[in-house]
Design an enzyme around this catalytic site. Structure first.
Site, PDB file in Angstrom:
ATOM      1  N   THR A  82       0.846  -1.187   0.000  1.00  0.00           N
ATOM      2  CA  THR A  82       0.000   0.000   0.000  1.00  0.00           C
ATOM      3  C   THR A  82       0.886   1.243   0.000  1.00  0.00           C
ATOM      4  O   THR A  82       2.064   1.189   0.354  1.00  0.00           O
ATOM      5  CB  THR A  82      -0.931   0.064   1.230  1.00  0.00           C
ATOM      6  OG1 THR A  82      -0.129   0.094   2.419  1.00  0.00           O
ATOM      7  CG2 THR A  82      -1.859  -1.126   1.278  1.00  0.00           C
ATOM      8  N   TYR A  83       0.282   2.340  -0.382  1.00  0.00           N
ATOM      9  CA  TYR A  83       0.938   3.658  -0.324  1.00  0.00           C
ATOM     10  C   TYR A  83       0.302   4.479   0.784  1.00  0.00           C
ATOM     11  O   TYR A  83      -0.925   4.438   0.971  1.00  0.00           O
ATOM     12  CB  TYR A  83       0.774   4.398  -1.655  1.00  0.00           C
ATOM     13  CG  TYR A  83       1.110   5.870  -1.561  1.00  0.00           C
ATOM     14  CD1 TYR A  83       2.440   6.301  -1.511  1.00  0.00           C
ATOM     15  CD2 TYR A  83       0.107   6.835  -1.490  1.00  0.00           C
ATOM     16  CE1 TYR A  83       2.755   7.640  -1.398  1.00  0.00           C
ATOM     17  CE2 TYR A  83       0.416   8.174  -1.380  1.00  0.00           C
ATOM     18  CZ  TYR A  83       1.744   8.586  -1.333  1.00  0.00           C
ATOM     19  OH  TYR A  83       2.038   9.917  -1.209  1.00  0.00           O
ATOM     20  N   CYS A 183      -2.129  -3.205  -3.385  1.00  0.00           N
ATOM     21  CA  CYS A 183      -2.818  -4.402  -2.880  1.00  0.00           C
ATOM     22  C   CYS A 183      -2.732  -5.576  -3.853  1.00  0.00           C
ATOM     23  O   CYS A 183      -3.531  -6.515  -3.774  1.00  0.00           O
ATOM     24  CB  CYS A 183      -4.269  -4.095  -2.537  1.00  0.00           C
ATOM     25  SG  CYS A 183      -4.448  -2.798  -1.290  1.00  0.00           S
TER      26      CYS A 183
END
Length: 222
Positions: A82-83, A183
């Site tokens: 994820t970011y 994801c």
């Protein structure tokens, strides 16, 4: 997923500025231990991070497209890459699941309902998918993708106390997501409240999140 009647309200804390990721993990570790021992209240901790990527327990290294773009942090939460970055609201959710049914699948579904309820405040229809964790919005206006992800979920549970949590895209730089396969899901895009044409501030998003949280999980306060 309401707690046992008579339990103290969940502490709701909004952290100013950008929070270092390693500090946040250490803070959660300590708070989870205290909650499990009965020495601290449950907590929802709202933060923003500087730009970074996190790798969950199912992360595939091939999903890091630009490994030198931002720091990559290994983490014990479920999920893949994820970011996190400015303009994205991260809510770390430290709840005592032993008093809330001891059902992790129900807890994840409750997190999805929480996010969907918050989005409804802005007349956005958030949707869940059986094969994709998170919250999605349909984008018939986009030729490249029928739906985009607006919120992510990744949790860990220790001694029946949850930590890590959710992230909601308010106004992050969406180009920053291009350094990973978010994801591990290909073929879909990423969006935000502002990208959808809504002039929503972080304060607006926080108010919507708090109101929806109370509906799903019960009282919260200072």
């Amino acid at each position: 997923m309401h707690s046992v009647p008579g339990s103290p309200p969940v502490e709701w804390r909004i952290e100013p500025g950008l929070v270092d990721y390693e500090f946040a993990v250490a803070f959660m570790e300590a708070r989870v231990a205290a909650i499990a021992q009965g020495d601290a209240r449950e907590l929802v901790w709202l933060v923003e991070h500087p730009p970074l990527y996190t790798a969950g327990t199912s992360a595939n290294p091939a999903d890091v497209v630009e490994p030198n773009r931002f720091p990559v942090h290994q983490t014990g939460r479920g999920g893949q890459y994820t970011y996190h970055g400015p303009g994205q609201r991260v809510a770390y959710v430290m709840l005592d699941l032993e008093r809330r049914g001891k059902d992790i699948r129900a807890f994840v579904a409750a997190l999805e309902r929480w996010l969907i309820g918050a989005l409804a405040t802005f007349n956005i229809r958030g949707e869940r998918r059986e094969d994709r964790v998170g919250v999605w919005v349909r984008r018939p206006d986009k030729a490249s993708s029928a739906e985009d992800k607006i919120a992510a979920i990744g949790i860990r549970v220790r001694r029946w106390v949850s930590f890590h949590g959710i992230s909601l895209n308010v106004e992050p730089n969406l180009d920053h997501f291009n350094g990973i396969v978010p994801c591990g899901i290909r073929g879909h895009g990423v969006t935000s409240l502002v990208d959808l044409g809504l002039p929503v501030t972080m304060e607006d998003a926080d108010a919507a999140l708090k109101a929806s949280f109370v509906e799903v999980f019960g009282p919260c306060g200072p």
